[in-house]
Design an enzyme around this catalytic site. Structure first.
Site, PDB file in Angstrom:
ATOM      1  N   GLU A 126       0.640  -1.172   0.001  1.00 26.41           N
ATOM      2  CA  GLU A 126      -0.106  -0.214   0.107  1.00 26.41           C
ATOM      3  C   GLU A 126       0.718   1.404   0.070  1.00 26.41           C
ATOM      4  OE1 GLU A 126      -4.291  -1.396   2.108  1.00 26.41           O
ATOM      5  OE2 GLU A 126      -2.386  -0.577   3.370  1.00 26.41           O
TER       6      GLU A 126
ATOM      7  N   GLU B  45     -10.410  -5.387   8.108  1.00 19.94           N
ATOM      8  CA  GLU B  45      -9.697  -4.391   8.334  1.00 19.94           C
ATOM      9  C   GLU B  45      -8.511  -4.615   7.311  1.00 19.94           C
ATOM     10  OE1 GLU B  45      -9.583  -1.346   9.830  1.00 19.94           O
ATOM     11  OE2 GLU B  45      -7.216  -0.992   9.380  1.00 19.94           O
TER      12      GLU B  45
ATOM     13  N   GLY C  37      -3.885 -15.550  -7.179  1.00 24.61           N
ATOM     14  CA  GLY C  37      -4.467 -16.398  -8.365  1.00 24.61           C
ATOM     15  C   GLY C  37      -4.906 -17.406  -8.011  1.00 24.61           C
TER      16      GLY C  37
ATOM     17  N   ASN D  85      -6.237   0.778  -6.366  1.00 20.91           N
ATOM     18  CA  ASN D  85      -6.118  -0.398  -6.453  1.00 20.91           C
ATOM     19  C   ASN D  85      -6.975  -1.178  -7.283  1.00 20.91           C
ATOM     20  OD1 ASN D  85      -5.667  -3.159  -5.984  1.00 20.91           O
ATOM     21  ND2 ASN D  85      -5.914  -3.089  -3.818  1.00 20.91           N
TER      22      ASN D  85
ATOM     23  N   TYR E 161     -13.297  -7.082  -5.687  1.00 23.21           N
ATOM     24  CA  TYR E 161     -14.492  -6.935  -4.953  1.00 23.21           C
ATOM     25  C   TYR E 161     -15.770  -6.790  -5.607  1.00 23.21           C
ATOM     26  CZ  TYR E 161     -10.632  -6.039  -1.389  1.00 23.21           C
ATOM     27  OH  TYR E 161      -9.530  -6.218  -0.734  1.00 23.21           O
TER      28      TYR E 161
END
Lengths: 166, 166
Positions: free
Chosen positions: B29, B85, B95, B126, B133
């Protein structure tokens, strides 16, 4: 507390008032259709299971607003934080420091409990809220977006045909 | 679990590995400078105070990734939810369904515990994460922004010159 505003912690006997504030907040947020909470659910999850805590701001001894919060967790800080889920002040009591008094109390609770952060979310069209939060020294974390799975999508992800319990 | 991926719950003896995963995630990140957590803090807040829970995804018996979560609360639903979180899978194991297996397990835990939602945040750059998601049925709550008070601003808001404890 600032300007005659006092703070008290809510107890089980305040459940009906908490629900009333939740409904008034949802109306302000134009999300009343999303409120499925009732007194029994709130009493169970807040006071039996201890999953949230509630503070009231009082003006002249009357409950003028509320804050509902719980502990979140930061892996980067290695400790819990405080997450403010709901903050609401009734329109007739605005401008008297209730919101500031509630946030100040939450900051004090965070420090007392050794927490590293106080966080919350705000709707991006709520400019009075945004201005108020920035004036308190808050930073807007614009690079993050929240993602949510709920309802049928939650059951599908779990691979089940199971209803959530109460 | 999907494709040979198994899930296990972390215990106190896994604290060093949790910290290692936290550091690897922070590096991905681009936020390594923000990690002040150490093993003692994580052990205290996760395992002594019970403020978070951790799952590992295993491939061929090796910990390939982790999910750290806690309970949040929805006043609209009148019940707790699950907040993810941290979710991280080591590059060499990507993958293979580890992320999906962890999210599926969290959805199952949410239903088992009667929670109404599973939520998390994702950085807006991202794109692989965002695509993943959305493919799971998640909704992006674009109208909300997170606000944070921490460090000196937290002390100032509290009106104190008090250091947070450990």
């Amino acid at each position: 507390m600032s300007g005659g505003v006092t703070i008290r912690k809510a107890g089980r006997e305040d459940t009906a008032l908490i629900l009333q504030f939740v409904r008034e907040l949802a109306e302000y947020e134009k999300m009343s259709d999303q409120v499925v909470a009732d007194e029994a659910l709130l009493e169970k999850w807040i006071f039996d299971k201890g999953k949230a805590e509630v503070l009231f701001a009082l003006v002249d001894g009357r409950e003028a607003g509320f804050a509902l919060f719980f502990h979140n967790f930061s892996t980067f800080l290695g400790r819990a934080g405080i997450y403010l889920e709901d903050l609401y002040v009734r329109p007739e009591y605005r401008g008297r420091g209730c919101g500031r008094a509630l946030l100040k109390e939450l900051a004090a609770i965070a420090l007392e409990r050794g927490c590293g952060r106080l966080e919350w979310v705000c709707l991006n069209w709520n400019q009075p809220g945004i201005d108020f939060y920035l004036s308190l020294g808050a930073s807007r974390m614009s690079e993050w977006n929240t993602y949510r799975v709920t309802g049928d999508a939650l059951k599908e992800l779990a691979g089940r045909d199971q209803q959530p319990g109460n």
